[in-house]
Design a protein around this motif. Structure first.
Motif, PDB file in Angstrom:
ATOM      1  N   PHE A 178      52.724  69.317  31.089  1.00 53.50           N
ATOM      2  CA  PHE A 178      53.865  69.621  31.845  1.00 53.50           C
ATOM      3  C   PHE A 178      54.985  69.311  30.979  1.00 53.50           C
ATOM      4  CE2 PHE A 178      52.186  71.234  35.968  1.00 53.50           C
ATOM      5  CZ  PHE A 178      50.859  71.400  35.585  1.00 53.50           C
ATOM      6  N   PHE A 238      71.393  73.729  35.879  1.00 57.54           N
ATOM      7  CA  PHE A 238      71.164  75.182  36.224  1.00 57.54           C
ATOM      8  C   PHE A 238      70.371  75.204  37.483  1.00 57.54           C
ATOM      9  CE2 PHE A 238      70.460  74.854  31.426  1.00 57.54           C
ATOM     10  CZ  PHE A 238      71.717  75.553  31.282  1.00 57.54           C
ATOM     11  N   TYR A 289      57.644  64.940  34.447  1.00 52.57           N
ATOM     12  CA  TYR A 289      57.747  64.532  33.198  1.00 52.57           C
ATOM     13  C   TYR A 289      56.828  63.496  32.669  1.00 52.57           C
ATOM     14  CZ  TYR A 289      62.350  66.763  34.102  1.00 52.57           C
ATOM     15  OH  TYR A 289      63.220  67.639  34.421  1.00 52.57           O
TER      16      TYR A 289
HETATM   17  C1  UD1 Z   1      59.467  74.917  30.092  1.00 50.60           C
HETATM   18  C2  UD1 Z   1      58.241  75.050  30.213  1.00 50.60           C
HETATM   19  C3  UD1 Z   1      57.250  74.286  29.593  1.00 50.60           C
HETATM   20  C4  UD1 Z   1      57.556  73.839  28.203  1.00 50.60           C
HETATM   21  C5  UD1 Z   1      58.864  73.569  28.057  1.00 50.60           C
HETATM   22  C6  UD1 Z   1      59.391  73.409  26.518  1.00 50.60           C
HETATM   23  C7  UD1 Z   1      57.853  76.593  32.338  1.00 50.60           C
HETATM   24  C8  UD1 Z   1      57.593  76.621  33.641  1.00 50.60           C
HETATM   25  N1  UD1 Z   1      57.878  75.331  31.754  1.00 50.60           N
HETATM   26  O1  UD1 Z   1      59.886  73.431  31.081  1.00 50.60           O
HETATM   27  O2  UD1 Z   1      55.723  74.628  29.658  1.00 50.60           O
HETATM   28  O3  UD1 Z   1      56.620  73.033  27.830  1.00 50.60           O
HETATM   29  O4  UD1 Z   1      59.967  74.506  28.710  1.00 50.60           O
HETATM   30  O5  UD1 Z   1      59.868  74.619  26.218  1.00 50.60           O
HETATM   31  O6  UD1 Z   1      58.190  77.366  31.709  1.00 50.60           O
HETATM   32  N2  UD1 Z   1      67.815  71.943  33.275  1.00 50.60           N
HETATM   33  C9  UD1 Z   1      69.156  71.804  33.306  1.00 50.60           C
HETATM   34  N3  UD1 Z   1      70.051  71.550  32.408  1.00 50.60           N
HETATM   35  C10 UD1 Z   1      69.721  71.667  31.008  1.00 50.60           C
HETATM   36  C11 UD1 Z   1      68.262  71.795  30.727  1.00 50.60           C
HETATM   37  C12 UD1 Z   1      67.421  71.845  31.662  1.00 50.60           C
HETATM   38  O7  UD1 Z   1      69.398  71.515  34.631  1.00 50.60           O
HETATM   39  O8  UD1 Z   1      70.449  71.498  30.061  1.00 50.60           O
HETATM   40  C13 UD1 Z   1      66.859  71.996  34.081  1.00 50.60           C
HETATM   41  C14 UD1 Z   1      65.727  73.276  34.127  1.00 50.60           C
HETATM   42  O9  UD1 Z   1      66.629  74.321  34.746  1.00 50.60           O
HETATM   43  C15 UD1 Z   1      64.746  72.826  34.776  1.00 50.60           C
HETATM   44  C16 UD1 Z   1      64.458  71.312  34.535  1.00 50.60           C
HETATM   45  O10 UD1 Z   1      65.960  70.970  34.127  1.00 50.60           O
HETATM   46  O11 UD1 Z   1      64.740  72.896  36.184  1.00 50.60           O
HETATM   47  C17 UD1 Z   1      63.681  71.275  33.149  1.00 50.60           C
HETATM   48  O12 UD1 Z   1      64.002  72.099  32.137  1.00 50.60           O
HETATM   49  P1  UD1 Z   1      63.519  72.059  30.731  1.00 50.60           P
HETATM   50  O13 UD1 Z   1      63.583  70.652  30.409  1.00 50.60           O
HETATM   51  O14 UD1 Z   1      64.152  72.996  29.989  1.00 50.60           O
HETATM   52  O15 UD1 Z   1      61.974  72.402  30.996  1.00 50.60           O
HETATM   53  P2  UD1 Z   1      61.181  73.608  31.573  1.00 50.60           P
HETATM   54  O16 UD1 Z   1      61.898  74.760  31.677  1.00 50.60           O
HETATM   55  O17 UD1 Z   1      60.751  72.842  33.018  1.00 50.60           O
END
Ligand code: UD1
Length: 330
Positions: free
Chosen positions: A171, A210, A225
């Motif tokens: 995850f 986002f 996490y």
């Molecule tokens: C994604 C993948 C996961 C992968 C990980 C690493 C999916 C469902 N999950 O996790 O398998 O291991 O990427 O590449 O595809 N966010 C913000 N601002 C930011 C960055 C993120 O608001 O600057 C939010 C995103 O919209 C999301 C959450 O934070 O809702 C987590 O995002 P992120 O850390 O990029 O990981 P995932 O997209 O969940």
């Protein structure tokens, strides 16, 4: 210890290097193959590093034979989801095709135990926001699809009796070595906790959220996490399972509960003592409202118990590493 040498692909990267460190600490012999495209030479401490590509069958065959490799732990991959959407063939080539070559090399050399880094992205968007290993796999992006194809190859090979495997579906991996020796050094990170910590130490001017209109209590996305050290420990237990003759397994790696983006931001502010400049943005393409692991099988099958299920601790270790990187840059 009377075991053979382990091959860790991608052992100079974020998760691979934490696993290598735990393996070496318990006395295992480890060889790393990493092409250093996104890994760092200095992240491989106390293990041999072969700089090369897992798709290079001659190189891999040579390493497998020279070191009499007992088991392979395969991390080498591209992992940036948005990039996989804009350049899918890069992901199918690097993640899927090269895994096929690696598996062919292993089969030829008689390697019979394989641990594979997979991802929660194989599930796509489960209806109730939680996934167990029986939840249908419907990846929503090429990154998830590239990993799912590798899972399929691995299961098919194991079905012939040539190999046994453990597939670990990660995850949201976060945090760094609590002792501060290694961490997450990727230069163009997109992961929330890393990006937020980069902002907290002044590397970025602001942090984007986002989407604030999701159907969640505070309108932002919820993720599960998991601290990289707990995740790394699951790999060591998976290895023990295979060595003991255990059957092939697919296991979710998460804590089974989640935090919203706003809760993560609060934690980074609390731990760092800085107020973050937050910019509310539209939803990011491909994000689902909630993705939580049902991880009972991991606990049952490997007797895995989390040690660091604490958001502030995760953030503290991530922040500590970011401070170290900032200090190096200065
Ligand atoms: C994604 C993948 C996961 C992968 C990980 C690493 C999916 C469902 N999950 O996790 O398998 O291991 O990427 O590449 O595809 N966010 C913000 N601002 C930011 C960055 C993120 O608001 O600057 C939010 C995103 O919209 C999301 C959450 O934070 O809702 C987590 O995002 P992120 O850390 O990029 O990981 P995932 O997209 O969940």
């Amino acid at each position: 210890m009377n075991h053979g040498t382990l091959l860790v692909t991608g052992g100079a990267g974020y998760i691979g290097s934490h696993v290598v460190q735990q393996l070496v600490e318990r006395g295992e012999r480890v060889v790393v193959i990493d092409n250093l495209v996104s890994g760092f030479r200095e992240a491989v401490r106390n293990a041999e590093l072969v700089v090369g590509d897992v798709g290079d069958q001659r190189l891999v065959a040579n390493v497998l034979a020279t070191h009499h490799i007992e088991a392979v732990l395969h991390f080498a991959a591209h992992t940036v989801v948005p990039e996989s959407v804009s350049d899918p063939l890069k992901y199918y080539g690097n993640n899927t095709c090269k895994t096929r070559n690696l598996l062919a090399s292993c089969a030829e050399a008689g390697v019979r135990q394989f641990i594979f880094s997979s991802t929660a992205a194989v599930y796509g968007m489960p209806a109730d926001g939680a996934a167990d290993e029986g939840t249908p796999t419907m990846p929503h992006n090429p990154y998830g699809a590239s990993k799912l194809m590798s899972e399929t190859m691995l299961r098919d090979i194991s079905a012939t009796g040539a190999m046994r495997h453990v597939i670990l579906r990660y995850f949201n991996v976060a945090g760094c070595d609590p002792a501060g020796r290694i961490g997450h050094s990727a230069p163009n990170a997109t992961l929330l906790i890393k990006v937020a910590c980069e902002h907290a130490v002044g590397k970025r001017a602001s942090l984007s959220i986002f989407g604030t209109d999701y159907n969640t209590p505070d309108g932002t996305c919820i993720r599960d996490y998991i601290h990289v050290e707990d995740l790394a420990a699951a790999h060591l237990q998976a290895l023990d399972h295979l060595r003991a003759g255990g059957e092939s397994l697919t296991l979710n790696c998460g804590y089974g509960h989640g935090y919203s983006v706003r809760e993560v931001i609060d934690a980074v502010e609390r731990v760092s003592g800085h107020q973050l400049t937050v910019v509310e943005q539209p939803r990011r393409i491909g994000d689902c409202a909630m993705l939580i692991a049902r991880s009972d099988r991991l606990k049952r099958a490997l007797a895995w118990q989390p040690r660091y299920d604490d958001l502030d601790f995760i953030v503290r270790t991530a922040l500590q590493w970011e401070e170290k990187l900032a200090h190096r840059r200065a």
